[in-house]
Write a protein that holds these residues in place. Structure first.
Motif, PDB file in Angstrom:
ATOM      1  N   ALA A 276       5.565   9.509  -5.108  1.00  0.00           N
ATOM      2  CA  ALA A 276       4.528   8.631  -5.683  1.00  0.00           C
ATOM      3  C   ALA A 276       3.542   8.179  -4.616  1.00  0.00           C
ATOM      4  CB  ALA A 276       5.186   7.427  -6.349  1.00  0.00           C
ATOM      5  N   ASN A 277       4.063   7.826  -3.421  1.00  0.00           N
ATOM      6  CA  ASN A 277       3.176   7.379  -2.347  1.00  0.00           C
ATOM      7  C   ASN A 277       2.280   8.514  -1.847  1.00  0.00           C
ATOM      8  OD1 ASN A 277       4.022   4.747  -2.397  1.00  0.00           O
ATOM      9  ND2 ASN A 277       5.515   4.969  -0.762  1.00  0.00           N
ATOM     10  N   THR A 278       2.853   9.717  -1.744  1.00  0.00           N
ATOM     11  CA  THR A 278       2.053  10.870  -1.316  1.00  0.00           C
ATOM     12  C   THR A 278       0.922  11.128  -2.302  1.00  0.00           C
ATOM     13  OG1 THR A 278       3.931  11.880  -0.163  1.00  0.00           O
ATOM     14  CG2 THR A 278       2.103  13.334  -0.768  1.00  0.00           C
ATOM     15  N   ASP A 279       1.227  11.061  -3.593  1.00  0.00           N
ATOM     16  CA  ASP A 279       0.185  11.254  -4.607  1.00  0.00           C
ATOM     17  C   ASP A 279      -0.904  10.184  -4.484  1.00  0.00           C
ATOM     18  OD1 ASP A 279       1.479  13.454  -5.536  1.00  0.00           O
ATOM     19  OD2 ASP A 279       2.024  12.633  -7.489  1.00  0.00           O
ATOM     20  N   ARG A 280      -0.492   8.966  -4.184  1.00  0.00           N
ATOM     21  CA  ARG A 280      -1.470   7.890  -4.017  1.00  0.00           C
ATOM     22  C   ARG A 280      -2.373   8.180  -2.817  1.00  0.00           C
ATOM     23  NH1 ARG A 280       0.300   1.760  -2.626  1.00  0.00           N
ATOM     24  NH2 ARG A 280       1.514   2.008  -4.535  1.00  0.00           N
TER      25      ARG A 280
ATOM     26  N   LYS B  39      -0.768   9.378   5.565  1.00  0.00           N
ATOM     27  CA  LYS B  39      -1.947   8.991   4.772  1.00  0.00           C
ATOM     28  C   LYS B  39      -3.229   9.409   5.483  1.00  0.00           C
ATOM     29  CE  LYS B  39      -4.444   4.872   3.179  1.00  0.00           C
ATOM     30  NZ  LYS B  39      -4.531   4.946   1.745  1.00  0.00           N
TER      31      LYS B  39
ATOM     32  N   GLN C  29      -4.921  10.860  -3.892  1.00  0.00           N
ATOM     33  CA  GLN C  29      -5.953  10.324  -4.795  1.00  0.00           C
ATOM     34  C   GLN C  29      -6.928   9.427  -4.027  1.00  0.00           C
ATOM     35  OE1 GLN C  29      -6.893  11.093  -7.629  1.00  0.00           O
ATOM     36  NE2 GLN C  29      -5.198  11.805  -8.916  1.00  0.00           N
ATOM     37  N   ASP C  30      -6.398   8.558  -3.169  1.00  0.00           N
ATOM     38  CA  ASP C  30      -7.264   7.665  -2.388  1.00  0.00           C
ATOM     39  C   ASP C  30      -8.192   8.465  -1.483  1.00  0.00           C
ATOM     40  OD1 ASP C  30      -6.093   5.483  -3.568  1.00  0.00           O
ATOM     41  OD2 ASP C  30      -4.841   4.943  -1.847  1.00  0.00           O
TER      42      ASP C  30
ATOM     43  N   LYS D 244     -10.943  10.271  -3.548  1.00  0.00           N
ATOM     44  CA  LYS D 244     -11.916   9.291  -4.037  1.00  0.00           C
ATOM     45  C   LYS D 244     -12.862   8.852  -2.925  1.00  0.00           C
ATOM     46  CE  LYS D 244      -9.229   7.273  -7.834  1.00  0.00           C
ATOM     47  NZ  LYS D 244      -8.457   6.098  -8.298  1.00  0.00           N
TER      48      LYS D 244
ATOM     49  N   ASP E 274       0.803  -1.223   0.000  1.00  0.00           N
ATOM     50  CA  ASP E 274       0.000   0.000   0.000  1.00  0.00           C
ATOM     51  C   ASP E 274       0.836   1.274   0.000  1.00  0.00           C
ATOM     52  OD1 ASP E 274      -2.135  -1.717   0.097  1.00  0.00           O
ATOM     53  OD2 ASP E 274      -2.494  -1.485   2.239  1.00  0.00           O
ATOM     54  N   GLY E 275       2.157   1.130  -0.160  1.00  0.00           N
ATOM     55  CA  GLY E 275       3.014   2.304  -0.191  1.00  0.00           C
ATOM     56  C   GLY E 275       3.181   2.965   1.164  1.00  0.00           C
TER      57      GLY E 275
ATOM     58  N   ASP F 238     -11.637  11.661  -9.141  1.00  0.00           N
ATOM     59  CA  ASP F 238     -10.201  11.871  -8.959  1.00  0.00           C
ATOM     60  C   ASP F 238      -9.931  13.292  -8.485  1.00  0.00           C
ATOM     61  OD1 ASP F 238      -9.553   9.311  -9.806  1.00  0.00           O
ATOM     62  OD2 ASP F 238      -9.457   9.912 -11.920  1.00  0.00           O
TER      63      ASP F 238
END
Length: 512
Positions: A154-158, A206, A161-162, A165, A146-147, A177
């Motif tokens: 990349a993990n911060t962007d994920r 997160k 986005q999560d 959403k 799950d990063g 998005d």
């Protein structure tokens, strides 16, 4: 090393040899091929007839074979000791299966890495169980998948986005998005959070991002006039739906009233957060609609009516309103409560009335003979249903015996409450039926056999009609284990020993 979640290309796997093919050769089992080549899974383009697919089928069959073999293998207290390397290796497979559900297996280098990790756990705690090792590896794999194992752009962007959403789905009714502007905004927020808290973990970051996105979308990031109006509208809609049966918007006068309430609240509490203000508004609106804002005679009558309706529905099977005599009785009770506790809030008075009504209807208001008989009957009915499979009433002999127990309990503790007495009677009846009222030493063999039966049913799928009995050696060694534990803790109850044996046998089986 392949990355977590990466699918390796399929390759032809060598045929597993189960018989020696000449001098010096050694048989290789299917499970050994699983251990050696577990990371090899078919790519999307490979057909069901591929070698990798055949290999996966064999691996599944090997698991079933291993379980059947484990059922025949003796389970001894020695398995509670230091875990063998082979068992640590299986913990790795179990963790990968839990996290990737058979779609991903460890490569050779990964297996070495995780085996080292497992050995470190064992070195730190020689009594660590297989379940604890599997769980620790699975948790690390989950973080990687799950990063959440490291900070990266990349993990911060994920995370952003999560969060967008999830929050948009919950609060806007449709998943979407993050826009480019939102991405930039929340990246800046993430950078600021990391500067302010250098030890912030990826998982904490997160959830901080998710909370911030939710706060912004729900208006709990700032106590602006627009957001305060939203707090009022949301509260009136929710409370009216819950307590009036139909959702409605606030009237103009209600809006003005609760705006004034919010201003007063903020003035009295300058450090009040928007979230706290929202909750305060909701609580105040709920209190007004339910009558718990003031202990007026009308509200007290409502407390009584609500309590009698709820308790009668729960304990008599049909909702009813209080009789005239009940209303008078509980009004007097309320007056007495308020006289004894002048600072009692309306909400506390409502709860006190509800508790008293329930206690009276269930016999929990006194320890008189009629209530004791009720406690005995309910206990016998419940215990017989649970442990004998059929509900029955107490016999005359049982009634006499448990009345004597109740009298003894009251003599030993004159201030015993009805609830305490009820549970003392229930525990004694259950202890007699299950045998846990007898000295622990007398029940050792029985507890061992019951534990083997249950553990093998649950964890090895052994049919109930053919229980897995302990072997003479297993029975002897677990007897010694139980007696040693009783010597260490002479105060251990029979029930304590029962669950100690059950948990120990379950752990020993899992450690094999």
């Amino acid at each position: 090393m392949s990355k977590i979640g990466e699918r390796l290309p399929s390759i032809a796997t060598p045929k597993a040899r189960t018989e020696a093919e000449g001098p010096g050769t050694k048989a290789v089992s299917t499970q050994q091929w699983v251990d050696l080549l577990g990371a090899l899974i078919p790519s999307p383009g490979v057909t069901k007839a591929s070698a990798a697919s055949t290999f996966a089928t064999r691996a599944t069959a090997a698991v079933g074979d291993a379980q059947r073999a484990a059922s025949a293998q003796e389970v001894l207290p020695s398995s509670l000791g230091l875990l063998r390397d082979e068992r640590l290796a299986r913990c790795i497979d179990e963790a990968f299966r839990d996290i990737f559900e058979g779609e991903r297996w460890p490569s050779g280098p990964e297996r070495s890495k995780w085996l080292g990790f497992a050995k470190e756990l064992r070195a730190k705690d020689p009594k660590v169980t297989a379940e604890q090792v599997r769980s620790a590896i699975a948790n690390e794999l989950r973080l990687q998948r799950d990063g959440l194992d490291s900070h990266s752009a990349a993990n911060t962007d994920r995370f952003i986005q999560d969060a967008v959403k999830w929050v948009s789905l919950c609060y806007e009714g449709r998943e979407r998005d993050a826009t480019p502007a939102e991405m930039n905004h929340w990246r800046d927020v993430a950078a600021r959070l990391r500067r302010e808290k250098p030890d912030l973990t990826p998982e904490q970051l997160k959830y901080a991002i998710t909370d911030a996105v939710r706060a912004q979308m729900t208006g709990t990031d700032k106590a602006t006039p627009e957001n305060i109006d939203k707090f009022i509208e949301d509260a009136v809609k929710w409370v009216s739906l819950c307590y009036e049966g139909q959702e409605r918007a606030p009237t103009a006068s209600e809006l003005q009233h609760w705006r004034d309430f919010a201003k007063k609240h903020q003035k009295e509490n300058p450090d009040l957060t928007p979230e706290q203000l929202k909750s305060a508004i909701t609580d105040a609106i709920r209190a007004k609609m339910t009558g718990t804002d003031k202990a007026t005679p009308e509200n007290i009558d409502k407390f009584i009516e609500d309590a009698v309706k709820w308790v009668s529905l729960c304990y008599e099977g049909q909702e009813r309103t209080p009789t005239a005599s009940e209303l008078r009785h509980w009004r007097d009770f309320a007056k007495k409560q308020l006289a004894e506790k002048p600072d009692m809030t309306p909400e506390q008075l409502k709860s006190a009335i509800g508790d008293a009504v329930r206690a009276q209807l269930t016999g929990m208001d006194n320890t008189g003979g009629a209530n004791i008989d009720r406690f005995i009957q309910e206990a016998v009915q419940w215990v017989s249903l649970c442990y004998e499979g059929q509900e029955r009433d107490a016999t005359p002999a049982e009634l006499r015996r448990w009345r004597e127990l109740a009298a003894k309990k009251k003599a030993e503790k004159p201030d015993i409450t009805p609830e305490e007495l009820k549970y003392a009677i229930t525990d004694a009846i259950r202890g007699e039926v299950t045998g846990t009222s007898a000295p622990a030493e007398q029940n050792i063999d029985r507890y061992i056999k019951e534990a083997f039966d249950w553990v093998f049913q649950v964890y090895r799928g052994v049919p109930e009609d053919t229980p897995r009995e302990p072997t003479p050696r297993e029975l002897h060694e677990w007897r010694q284990f139980a007696r040693a534990k009783l010597n260490e803790k002479p105060e251990m109850t029979s029930e304590d020993l029962k669950y100690l044996l059950l948990e120990s046998i379950r752990t020993a089986l899992a450690n094999q």
